[in-house]
Enzyme design. Structure first.
Site, mmCIF file in Angstrom:
data_model
loop_
_atom_site.group_PDB
_atom_site.id
_atom_site.type_symbol
_atom_site.label_atom_id
_atom_site.label_comp_id
_atom_site.label_asym_id
_atom_site.label_seq_id
_atom_site.Cartn_x
_atom_site.Cartn_y
_atom_site.Cartn_z
ATOM 1 N N ARG A 74 0.782 -1.298 0.040
ATOM 2 C CA ARG A 74 -0.110 -0.003 0.041
ATOM 3 C C ARG A 74 0.871 1.362 -0.049
ATOM 4 O O ARG A 74 1.732 1.450 0.714
ATOM 5 C CB ARG A 74 -0.852 0.064 1.185
ATOM 6 N N SER A 138 7.481 -5.188 6.842
ATOM 7 C CA SER A 138 7.143 -6.207 8.124
ATOM 8 C C SER A 138 7.919 -7.432 8.039
ATOM 9 O O SER A 138 7.326 -8.246 7.921
ATOM 10 C CB SER A 138 5.599 -6.110 8.071
ATOM 11 N N ASP A 192 5.504 -3.275 11.051
ATOM 12 C CA ASP A 192 4.182 -2.914 11.100
ATOM 13 C C ASP A 192 3.459 -2.815 12.589
ATOM 14 O O ASP A 192 2.539 -2.184 12.709
ATOM 15 C CB ASP A 192 3.355 -3.919 10.212
HETATM 16 C C1 GLC Z 1 5.914 -11.774 10.542
HETATM 17 C C2 GLC Z 1 7.206 -10.934 10.592
HETATM 18 C C3 GLC Z 1 7.100 -9.480 11.416
HETATM 19 C C4 GLC Z 1 5.814 -8.889 11.396
HETATM 20 C C5 GLC Z 1 4.745 -10.041 11.143
HETATM 21 C C6 GLC Z 1 3.204 -9.308 11.047
HETATM 22 O O1 GLC Z 1 6.005 -12.304 11.761
HETATM 23 O O2 GLC Z 1 8.442 -11.479 10.581
HETATM 24 O O3 GLC Z 1 7.950 -8.685 11.296
HETATM 25 O O4 GLC Z 1 5.584 -7.955 12.049
HETATM 26 O O5 GLC Z 1 4.795 -10.927 10.178
HETATM 27 O O6 GLC Z 1 3.078 -9.023 9.779
#
Ligand code: GLC
Length: 450
Positions: A74, A138, A192
């Site tokens: 996004r 993320s 995130d």
């Molecule tokens: C996975 C990633 C982490 C992220 C999570 C949610 O666990 O390693 O960094 O925050 O997914 O998206």
């Protein structure tokens, strides 16, 4: 339902059910791993310093944000009014193709830069007016500053080559330059979970946790700097948000289905909690159980639907739709006996309930880490489709909190924070550009008089 089927389901329930004493035991192990992670010792919780604290609420201006880490990317332009309101001025979502996820790193970052370019065109934005960008990436990244960090290892099925071990901001900046977007200044890099916490606490100062329950799962919370033994950087503030990376927690009781799923996954031995909780895996766990029921002759006299014979054929979305009574044709429910349907729905319930109860246990661990006896109120900002869309999921989490804490559970509020990860990136970009200007002013004193 036949007696054998009932017995089988009861056994499954026994394998998957998490009691309150189980939860308390997990919380203790969680605390131990948190302590080790903060001290920089061997731990299944990475406890990554984010180089940012919670916002004050007075951050102001227009900022760009990229939010990447699930099935879509996004791009957002966000206006912060300086009084706790963050308003997306424009937003576009583009699906991430399998080729981009699993090809070369250059291709992956070119896709990101291409999405930014498409966003500018789509919304007719005069590009140069929006220069400061926050990047939500993320995945587990070890940060070395608010705007730099190296990817430790991919999760959630991503595998683009030559990215692990690299600074993802540098890779992004290079890709933006290749697209003629070199004027964009990537001022912040966040996870995130950090974004979700930052977005909520922009206007709610009680919020002290950001959680993602979507394709993956993870959480972030503010930690007192003096408790982060491994942190060596500057100490401008009292607290810093920690990205826990709780998906990696590996001190949970596992059963045969968890082991089977892990063994054939792309990252065996890793992300053990994530594999029991997140949207990427719940469908597959349920499928493995159903395959066993078929093998034991407990269900299906009629033809077996395709969906149950393909690994990852059954998705969490199917489970969620079935739980809403929107029985999908793909599940073969139209030709199935009522008892078979009931048995399958019970499997879905067991698997999703365990997920919610583990998620609530992990939240409880973090809350009691910050506030041992739950003396204060806590707002937990949560984003992700599992929490948002799965019927009964948040209620199951609340039941678990009540099982663990009794009445004190009322002090813990679970609140949806839609799109928090992107908006949080914009707010963090504001914090970062503010401190950048401040250090510039400190270095060039004549600027102060302008
Ligand atoms: C996975 C990633 C982490 C992220 C999570 C949610 O666990 O390693 O960094 O925050 O997914 O998206």
């Amino acid at each position: 339902m036949e007696k054998e089927t009932l017995n089988f389901l009861e056994d499954i329930n026994g394998l998957f059910y998490l009691t309150a004493p189980d939860a308390r035991d997990i919380m203790l192990r969680f605390h131990k791993e948190m302590g080790l992670g903060l001290a920089g010792k061997e731990s299944s919780l990475k406890m990554i310093p984010s180089f940012v604290g919670r916002p004050r609420g007075n951050e102001k201006g227009n900022f760009l944000a990229i939010d990447l880490g699930g099935t879509n990317i996004r791009i957002l332009a966000v206006r912060l009014d300086g009084e706790g309101r963050a308003e997306p001025l424009a937003m576009s979502r583009y699906p991430i193709s399998h080729e981009a996820m699993t090809g070369t790193g250059v291709r992956f970052f070119d896709f990101i830069a291409g999405s930014v370019e498409a966003f500018f065109k789509e919304h007719n934005i005069e590009a140069k007016r929006l220069q400061n960008l926050g990047f939500t990436f993320s995945f587990p990244v070890v940060q070395s500053s608010i705007a730099s960090g190296r990817l430790i290892s991919w999760t959630k099925g991503f595998s683009a080559s030559d990215v692990e071990g690299e600074d993802v901001v540098e890779l992004l900046v290079r890709a933006l330059k290749r697209r003629g977007l070199g004027f964009i200044d990537v001022v912040a890099l966040i996870n995130d979970t950090v974004g979700t916490l930052v977005a909520k606490s922009y206007n709610d100062h009680i919020c002290d946790m950001g959680v993602i329950l979507g394709t993956g799962t993870n959480a972030a919370y503010p930690e007192k700097i003096e408790r982060i033994a491994k942190y060596q950087g500057p100490r401008h503030q009292d607290e810093m948000i920690i990205n826990i990376e709780w998906g990696g927690f590996n001190k949970l009781r596992r059963n045969i289905y968890d082991e089977t799923l892990d063994a054939s996954s792309f990252n065996p031995g890793e992300q053990r909690l994530e594999k029991m909780v997140s949207g990427m895996y719940l469908g597959e766990i349920a499928r493995l159980i159903i395959v066993d029921m078929i093998k034991e002759g407990l269900i299906f006299n009629s033809p077996i639907p395709e969906i149950f014979s393909q690994p990852y054929g059954l998705t969490t979305e199917h489970l969620s739709l079935a739980a809403q009574g929107q029985i999908s044709h793909e599940l073969g429910f139209t030709h199935m006996s009522q008892t078979d349907k009931d048995a399958i729905l019970e499997v879905f319930r067991i698997v999703s309930n365990r997920s919610a109860r583990i998620a609530a246990t992990a939240i409880s661990a973090v809350v009691t880490w910050m506030d041992k006896k739950i003396e204060s109120n806590h707002v937990i900002a949560i984003d992700g489709t599992l929490f948002e869309k799965y019927p009964g999921y948040s209620q199951n989490m609340e039941t678990m909190l009540a099982d663990i804490f009794g009445d004190s559970a009322q002090k813990i509020r679970l609140e949806k924070e839609k799109d928090g990860s992107g908006i949080g990136a914009a707010i963090t970009a504001a914090i970062a550009s503010y401190s950048k200007n401040k250090s510039l002013i400190a270095r060039l004193p004549w600027l102060r008089h302008r």
